[in-house]
Design an enzyme around this catalytic site. Structure first.
Site, short mmCIF file in Angstrom:
data_model
loop_
_atom_site.label_atom_id
_atom_site.label_comp_id
_atom_site.label_asym_id
_atom_site.label_seq_id
_atom_site.Cartn_x
_atom_site.Cartn_y
_atom_site.Cartn_z
N HIS A 1 0.83 -1.20 0.00
CA HIS A 1 0.00 0.00 0.00
C HIS A 1 0.87 1.26 0.00
CE1 HIS A 1 -2.87 3.07 1.35
NE2 HIS A 1 -3.79 2.28 0.84
N GLU B 1 -4.52 1.91 -7.09
CA GLU B 1 -4.77 3.06 -6.21
C GLU B 1 -3.76 4.16 -6.53
OE1 GLU B 1 -6.74 1.56 -2.16
OE2 GLU B 1 -4.57 1.27 -2.19
#
Length: 258
Positions: free
Chosen positions: A107, A179
Protein backbone atom coordinates in the site's frame (compact mmCIF):
# COMPACT_ATOMS: atom_id res chain seq x y z
CA UNK A 1 -16.00 -22.68 7.67
CA UNK A 2 -17.20 -20.13 5.16
CA UNK A 3 -20.49 -20.71 3.40
CA UNK A 4 -20.04 -21.23 -0.34
CA UNK A 5 -23.20 -20.28 -2.21
CA UNK A 6 -23.75 -20.25 -5.96
CA UNK A 7 -21.16 -19.83 -8.70
CA UNK A 8 -17.87 -17.97 -8.80
CA UNK A 9 -18.26 -14.23 -8.09
CA UNK A 10 -18.13 -11.70 -10.91
CA UNK A 11 -16.95 -8.87 -8.64
CA UNK A 12 -14.48 -8.43 -5.78
CA UNK A 13 -15.18 -5.93 -3.03
CA UNK A 14 -12.52 -5.42 -0.39
CA UNK A 15 -12.56 -3.19 2.69
CA UNK A 16 -9.47 -2.16 4.63
CA UNK A 17 -10.19 -0.63 8.02
CA UNK A 18 -6.63 0.68 8.31
CA UNK A 19 -6.18 2.03 11.87
CA UNK A 20 -9.39 4.06 12.03
CA UNK A 21 -11.39 1.84 14.40
CA UNK A 22 -10.73 0.69 17.95
CA UNK A 23 -11.13 -2.94 18.93
CA UNK A 24 -14.79 -2.91 20.00
CA UNK A 25 -15.74 -0.58 17.15
CA UNK A 26 -14.19 -3.03 14.70
CA UNK A 27 -16.21 -5.93 16.11
CA UNK A 28 -19.43 -3.92 16.12
CA UNK A 29 -18.92 -2.86 12.49
CA UNK A 30 -18.14 -6.44 11.45
CA UNK A 31 -21.29 -7.76 13.13
CA UNK A 32 -23.30 -5.27 11.07
CA UNK A 33 -21.52 -6.30 7.87
CA UNK A 34 -22.05 -9.98 8.68
CA UNK A 35 -25.77 -9.32 9.02
CA UNK A 36 -25.81 -7.43 5.71
CA UNK A 37 -23.94 -10.21 3.93
CA UNK A 38 -26.37 -12.83 5.23
CA UNK A 39 -29.33 -10.90 3.79
CA UNK A 40 -28.09 -9.28 0.61
CA UNK A 41 -28.49 -11.20 -2.65
CA UNK A 42 -25.23 -9.82 -4.05
CA UNK A 43 -23.33 -11.87 -1.46
CA UNK A 44 -25.79 -14.72 -1.01
CA UNK A 45 -25.83 -15.45 -4.74
CA UNK A 46 -22.04 -15.03 -5.04
CA UNK A 47 -22.39 -12.18 -7.51
CA UNK A 48 -19.64 -10.44 -5.51
CA UNK A 49 -17.05 -11.70 -3.08
CA UNK A 50 -16.54 -9.49 -0.06
CA UNK A 51 -13.40 -9.45 2.06
CA UNK A 52 -12.57 -7.40 5.14
CA UNK A 53 -9.08 -6.46 6.32
CA UNK A 54 -8.98 -5.34 9.99
CA UNK A 55 -6.02 -4.49 12.23
CA UNK A 56 -3.92 -7.43 13.44
CA UNK A 57 -5.39 -7.74 16.99
CA UNK A 58 -8.92 -8.05 15.59
CA UNK A 59 -8.25 -10.74 12.98
CA UNK A 60 -9.14 -13.74 15.16
CA UNK A 61 -12.49 -12.42 16.47
CA UNK A 62 -13.37 -11.02 13.04
CA UNK A 63 -12.80 -14.49 11.56
CA UNK A 64 -15.26 -15.82 14.14
CA UNK A 65 -17.82 -13.13 13.29
CA UNK A 66 -17.71 -14.01 9.60
CA UNK A 67 -17.31 -17.77 10.05
CA UNK A 68 -20.88 -18.58 9.00
CA UNK A 69 -20.97 -16.08 6.14
CA UNK A 70 -19.42 -15.81 2.69
CA UNK A 71 -17.19 -12.91 3.82
CA UNK A 72 -13.44 -13.55 3.86
CA UNK A 73 -10.81 -11.93 6.08
CA UNK A 74 -7.32 -10.65 5.42
CA UNK A 75 -4.38 -8.84 7.00
CA UNK A 76 -3.10 -5.35 6.24
CA UNK A 77 0.51 -6.46 5.84
CA UNK A 78 2.86 -9.35 6.52
CA UNK A 79 6.51 -9.72 7.38
CA UNK A 80 9.15 -10.40 4.78
CA UNK A 81 10.29 -13.10 7.23
CA UNK A 82 8.34 -16.29 7.82
CA UNK A 83 9.38 -16.88 11.44
CA UNK A 84 12.18 -16.20 13.89
CA UNK A 85 13.53 -13.46 16.14
CA UNK A 86 11.71 -10.57 14.47
CA UNK A 87 9.97 -8.66 17.23
CA UNK A 88 6.68 -7.07 16.24
CA UNK A 89 6.43 -8.89 12.91
CA UNK A 90 3.67 -11.25 11.73
CA UNK A 91 4.53 -13.87 9.13
CA UNK A 92 2.57 -15.57 6.37
CA UNK A 93 2.46 -18.98 8.11
CA UNK A 94 0.63 -17.56 11.13
CA UNK A 95 -1.82 -15.58 8.99
CA UNK A 96 -2.62 -18.70 6.97
CA UNK A 97 -2.97 -20.77 10.14
CA UNK A 98 -5.40 -18.22 11.56
CA UNK A 99 -7.61 -18.59 8.51
CA UNK A 100 -6.85 -15.44 6.54
CA UNK A 101 -7.45 -15.67 2.81
CA UNK A 102 -6.09 -12.28 1.74
CA UNK A 103 -3.15 -10.08 2.64
CA UNK A 104 -2.62 -6.48 1.57
CA UNK A 105 0.85 -5.78 0.19
CA UNK A 106 2.56 -2.61 -0.98
CA UNK A 107 0.00 0.00 0.00
CA UNK A 108 1.11 3.57 -0.70
CA UNK A 109 1.19 4.31 3.03
CA UNK A 110 3.45 1.31 3.68
CA UNK A 111 5.74 2.49 0.89
CA UNK A 112 5.74 6.10 2.08
CA UNK A 113 5.90 5.77 5.87
CA UNK A 114 7.42 2.36 6.55
CA UNK A 115 10.00 1.90 3.83
CA UNK A 116 8.41 -0.89 1.85
CA UNK A 117 10.45 -1.01 -1.35
CA UNK A 118 10.17 -3.17 -4.45
CA UNK A 119 12.46 -5.85 -3.03
CA UNK A 120 10.54 -6.27 0.23
CA UNK A 121 7.22 -6.22 -1.65
CA UNK A 122 8.46 -9.02 -3.94
CA UNK A 123 9.54 -11.10 -0.94
CA UNK A 124 6.22 -10.53 0.83
CA UNK A 125 4.28 -11.41 -2.31
CA UNK A 126 6.20 -14.66 -2.72
CA UNK A 127 5.72 -15.54 0.96
CA UNK A 128 1.99 -14.93 0.70
CA UNK A 129 1.56 -17.06 -2.41
CA UNK A 130 3.65 -19.93 -1.06
CA UNK A 131 1.45 -20.09 2.04
CA UNK A 132 -1.85 -19.99 0.20
CA UNK A 133 -2.67 -16.34 0.81
CA UNK A 134 -4.02 -14.17 -1.99
CA UNK A 135 -2.04 -10.92 -2.22
CA UNK A 136 -4.01 -7.73 -2.62
CA UNK A 137 -1.16 -5.96 -4.36
CA UNK A 138 -1.56 -2.18 -4.21
CA UNK A 139 -0.12 -0.46 -7.26
CA UNK A 140 -0.28 3.10 -8.49
CA UNK A 141 1.58 6.19 -9.62
CA UNK A 142 2.73 8.93 -7.22
CA UNK A 143 1.70 11.98 -9.21
CA UNK A 144 -1.15 12.73 -11.65
CA UNK A 145 -0.22 12.10 -15.26
CA UNK A 146 -1.36 10.50 -18.47
CA UNK A 147 -3.03 7.10 -18.69
CA UNK A 148 -0.25 5.28 -20.53
CA UNK A 149 2.45 6.40 -18.10
CA UNK A 150 0.29 5.49 -15.09
CA UNK A 151 -0.45 2.05 -16.52
CA UNK A 152 3.22 1.42 -17.25
CA UNK A 153 4.14 2.34 -13.67
CA UNK A 154 1.56 -0.14 -12.41
CA UNK A 155 2.72 -2.87 -14.79
CA UNK A 156 6.32 -2.35 -13.65
CA UNK A 157 5.23 -2.63 -10.00
CA UNK A 158 3.28 -5.80 -10.75
CA UNK A 159 6.19 -7.41 -12.57
CA UNK A 160 8.59 -6.40 -9.81
CA UNK A 161 6.29 -7.92 -7.17
CA UNK A 162 6.47 -11.27 -8.99
CA UNK A 163 10.24 -11.21 -9.44
CA UNK A 164 10.72 -13.81 -6.67
CA UNK A 165 7.78 -15.97 -7.72
CA UNK A 166 7.55 -18.79 -10.24
CA UNK A 167 4.75 -18.46 -12.78
CA UNK A 168 4.88 -22.12 -13.72
CA UNK A 169 1.56 -22.85 -12.01
CA UNK A 170 -1.53 -22.61 -14.19
CA UNK A 171 -3.26 -20.32 -11.73
CA UNK A 172 -1.85 -17.28 -9.94
CA UNK A 173 -4.27 -16.03 -7.30
CA UNK A 174 -3.83 -12.27 -6.91
CA UNK A 175 -5.80 -9.05 -6.81
CA UNK A 176 -4.27 -5.92 -8.28
CA UNK A 177 -5.68 -2.93 -6.44
CA UNK A 178 -5.07 0.12 -8.61
CA UNK A 179 -4.77 3.06 -6.21
CA UNK A 180 -3.19 6.20 -7.66
CA UNK A 181 -1.32 7.60 -4.67
CA UNK A 182 -2.54 11.12 -5.37
CA UNK A 183 -6.19 10.01 -5.07
CA UNK A 184 -5.89 8.22 -1.71
CA UNK A 185 -7.64 10.10 1.10
CA UNK A 186 -9.07 12.77 -1.19
CA UNK A 187 -12.68 13.88 -1.46
CA UNK A 188 -13.18 12.06 -4.75
CA UNK A 189 -11.47 9.36 -6.83
CA UNK A 190 -9.55 9.78 -10.05
CA UNK A 191 -11.63 10.59 -13.13
CA UNK A 192 -13.67 7.82 -14.69
CA UNK A 193 -11.66 8.15 -17.90
CA UNK A 194 -8.38 7.74 -16.03
CA UNK A 195 -9.57 4.77 -14.00
CA UNK A 196 -11.03 2.88 -16.95
CA UNK A 197 -8.00 3.63 -19.10
CA UNK A 198 -5.45 2.37 -16.57
CA UNK A 199 -7.53 -0.61 -15.42
CA UNK A 200 -8.19 -1.58 -19.02
CA UNK A 201 -4.47 -1.65 -19.82
CA UNK A 202 -3.75 -3.59 -16.62
CA UNK A 203 -6.38 -6.19 -17.47
CA UNK A 204 -4.92 -6.52 -20.93
CA UNK A 205 -1.46 -7.10 -19.44
CA UNK A 206 -2.62 -9.89 -17.08
CA UNK A 207 -5.15 -11.43 -19.47
CA UNK A 208 -3.07 -14.59 -19.87
CA UNK A 209 -2.89 -15.15 -16.11
CA UNK A 210 -5.95 -16.91 -14.73
CA UNK A 211 -6.92 -15.83 -11.23
CA UNK A 212 -5.60 -12.24 -11.40
CA UNK A 213 -8.30 -9.58 -10.96
CA UNK A 214 -8.01 -5.80 -11.24
CA UNK A 215 -9.96 -3.59 -8.85
CA UNK A 216 -9.90 0.14 -8.13
CA UNK A 217 -9.21 1.86 -4.81
CA UNK A 218 -8.31 5.41 -3.91
CA UNK A 219 -11.31 7.27 -2.48
CA UNK A 220 -13.66 4.67 -3.94
CA UNK A 221 -17.26 4.76 -2.77
CA UNK A 222 -20.92 4.45 -3.74
CA UNK A 223 -21.78 5.26 -7.35
CA UNK A 224 -18.31 4.64 -8.78
CA UNK A 225 -18.48 1.01 -9.86
CA UNK A 226 -21.30 1.64 -12.32
CA UNK A 227 -19.11 4.06 -14.28
CA UNK A 228 -15.89 1.99 -14.29
CA UNK A 229 -17.35 -1.46 -14.93
CA UNK A 230 -16.44 -3.60 -16.89
CA UNK A 231 -12.88 -2.21 -16.88
CA UNK A 232 -12.58 -2.89 -13.14
CA UNK A 233 -13.49 -6.22 -11.52
CA UNK A 234 -14.50 -4.45 -8.30
CA UNK A 235 -13.37 -1.92 -5.72
CA UNK A 236 -11.07 -1.65 -2.72
CA UNK A 237 -12.94 0.44 -0.19
CA UNK A 238 -11.96 2.45 2.85
CA UNK A 239 -13.52 5.19 4.91
CA UNK A 240 -16.49 5.62 2.58
CA UNK A 241 -18.00 2.41 3.99
CA UNK A 242 -17.37 3.13 7.66
CA UNK A 243 -21.14 3.55 7.69
CA UNK A 244 -22.43 0.06 6.79
CA UNK A 245 -25.37 1.68 5.01
CA UNK A 246 -22.91 2.83 2.32
CA UNK A 247 -21.87 -0.78 1.80
CA UNK A 248 -25.52 -1.70 1.22
CA UNK A 249 -25.69 1.01 -1.44
CA UNK A 250 -22.65 -0.45 -3.21
CA UNK A 251 -24.03 -4.00 -3.00
CA UNK A 252 -27.29 -2.70 -4.51
CA UNK A 253 -25.22 -1.12 -7.26
CA UNK A 254 -23.45 -4.42 -8.00
CA UNK A 255 -26.80 -6.20 -8.15
CA UNK A 256 -28.09 -3.63 -10.63
CA UNK A 257 -25.02 -4.02 -12.86
CA UNK A 258 -25.34 -7.79 -12.71
Amino acid sequence: MHVAIGSLPRFRLGISLKMYFGYQQTLSWCHQVADISARHDTIRQSIAELFVIPSYPAIAPVLDIFSQTAVHVGAQDLSRYEQGAYTGEVGAPMLAELGCKYVEIGHAERRRYFGDDEESIAIKTDNALRHGLTPVLCIGESQPGDIDSAAQTCIDQFESALSHTSRSSSRLSMILAYEPHWAIGTAKPASHRHITGVCGLLREHVSSLRGVDVIYGGSAGPGLLTSIHPYSDGMFLGRFVHDPAALVTILDEVLAIH
